[in-house]
Design a protein around this motif. Structure first.
Motif, mmCIF file in Angstrom:
data_model
loop_
_atom_site.group_PDB
_atom_site.id
_atom_site.type_symbol
_atom_site.label_atom_id
_atom_site.label_comp_id
_atom_site.label_asym_id
_atom_site.label_seq_id
_atom_site.Cartn_x
_atom_site.Cartn_y
_atom_site.Cartn_z
ATOM 1 N N ARG A 37 0.859 -1.178 0.000
ATOM 2 C CA ARG A 37 0.000 0.000 0.000
ATOM 3 C C ARG A 37 0.898 1.231 0.000
ATOM 4 O O ARG A 37 1.886 1.289 0.735
ATOM 5 N N GLN A 38 0.520 2.240 -0.804
ATOM 6 C CA GLN A 38 1.278 3.478 -0.808
ATOM 7 C C GLN A 38 0.332 4.669 -0.687
ATOM 8 O O GLN A 38 -0.561 4.847 -1.500
ATOM 9 N N ASP A 39 0.551 5.464 0.345
ATOM 10 C CA ASP A 39 -0.207 6.692 0.538
ATOM 11 C C ASP A 39 0.556 7.855 -0.087
ATOM 12 O O ASP A 39 1.785 7.797 -0.226
ATOM 13 N N ARG A 42 4.360 9.137 0.630
ATOM 14 C CA ARG A 42 4.975 8.151 1.531
ATOM 15 C C ARG A 42 5.516 6.967 0.744
ATOM 16 O O ARG A 42 5.180 6.752 -0.415
ATOM 17 N N ASP A 84 -9.109 3.153 3.590
ATOM 18 C CA ASP A 84 -8.448 2.218 2.675
ATOM 19 C C ASP A 84 -8.022 2.903 1.382
ATOM 20 O O ASP A 84 -7.338 2.302 0.548
ATOM 21 N N SER A 85 -8.434 4.132 1.185
ATOM 22 C CA SER A 85 -8.081 4.873 -0.025
ATOM 23 C C SER A 85 -6.570 5.054 -0.087
ATOM 24 O O SER A 85 -5.960 5.607 0.837
ATOM 25 N N ALA A 86 -5.982 4.569 -1.162
ATOM 26 C CA ALA A 86 -4.528 4.605 -1.338
ATOM 27 C C ALA A 86 -4.222 4.002 -2.702
ATOM 28 O O ALA A 86 -5.126 3.580 -3.425
ATOM 29 N N THR A 87 -2.948 3.951 -3.041
ATOM 30 C CA THR A 87 -2.508 3.231 -4.232
ATOM 31 C C THR A 87 -1.950 1.893 -3.796
ATOM 32 O O THR A 87 -1.184 1.817 -2.830
ATOM 33 N N LYS A 106 -4.896 3.076 -8.047
ATOM 34 C CA LYS A 106 -5.379 3.985 -7.016
ATOM 35 C C LYS A 106 -6.807 3.623 -6.648
ATOM 36 O O LYS A 106 -7.677 3.540 -7.511
ATOM 37 N N GLN A 108 -10.139 4.611 -4.437
ATOM 38 C CA GLN A 108 -10.831 5.677 -3.723
ATOM 39 C C GLN A 108 -12.118 5.090 -3.156
ATOM 40 O O GLN A 108 -12.969 4.601 -3.904
#
Lengths: 111, 116
Positions: A37-39, A42, A84-87, A106, A108
């Motif tokens: 997971r990538q925010d 970050r 949970d929104s993230a890439t 990604k 959303q």
């Protein structure tokens, strides 16, 4: 050369539904597959690993499947939440080859 | 534990300038990596190290040099920066794949580099 495909378009999903992300690969026989997971702003964070001899792996609301015949992994988030929104990145590795990352999808989650 | 840390967080360079990015990990990992991440291209491996004193080229090594003088540190150098090196740089570390049979990586927060 080996190629990893993740849906580059964003996936929008309603809160509470199950999100399903896809990772397809070609010219590769990975020994294992990982999801990260990538925010925004970050570094990626490891979530799950599944090996070639495993069909399914679960961790809390996360589920990963690995079909080496179809050369595909599906990543599911059940009861999705806005947090949970993230890439989400998939990564393949095996033997002594360096891990190869997909470009990510990604997600959303809409309240 | 701080995990993987990177210094600096942001940097702006002019073409031709040089700089060094520092990565440090406190997990006693054998393996360390430098990646760059560009829109639409994902993470690409620049160089990596399988132990103190070792380095190896990754997918996109040109224009970069690395050193691993201490197990906990991995340095990435740009000798003569070019606009094509504008990117976000991530350092990562992992246990030896010989021990675990996998390469689960722990990433730093990234360095955003702009070359004008």
């Amino acid at each position: 050369s080996q190629k990893i495909e993740q849906n580059s378009e964003a996936l929008n999903i309603q809160e509470g539904k199950t999100a399903t992300l896809t990772c397809n690969y070609t010219n590769y026989s990975p020994a294992y597959l990982q999801w990260y997971r990538q925010d925004p702003g970050r570094g990626p964070v490891f979530l799950l690993l599944i090996r070639e001899n495993e069909k399914e792996k679960r961790k809390e609301r996360l589920k990963v499947t690995f079909d080496t015949t179809l050369k595909q992994s599906l990543f599911h988030i059940t009861a999705s939440q806005p947090a949970d929104s993230a890439t989400y990145l998939c990564a393949l590795g095996g033997g002594y080859q360096k891990v190869t990352f997909g470009i990510g999808t990604k997600l959303q989650v809409i309240p | 534990n701080a995990g993987v840390t990177q210094t600096p967080k942001f940097r702006v360079l002019k073409t031709g300038q040089s700089m060094t990015l520092l990565c440090a990990q406190d997990m006693n990992h054998e393996y360390m990596y430098w990646y760059r991440q560009d829109p639409g291209m994902g993470l690409r491996l620049i160089h990596y190290s399988v132990g103190e004193g070792t380095t190896a080229k990754g997918e996109v090594p040109d224009g970069y040099n690395v050193s691993r003088l201490k197990k906990q540190n991995f340095l990435l150098g740009l000798e003569s920066a070019a606009p094509s090196q504008t990117s976000v740089y991530f350092c990562a570390s992992s246990y030896s794949i010989f021990e675990l049979g996998t390469d689960t990586q722990y990433f730093g927060p990234g360095t955003r580099l702009t070359v004008l």
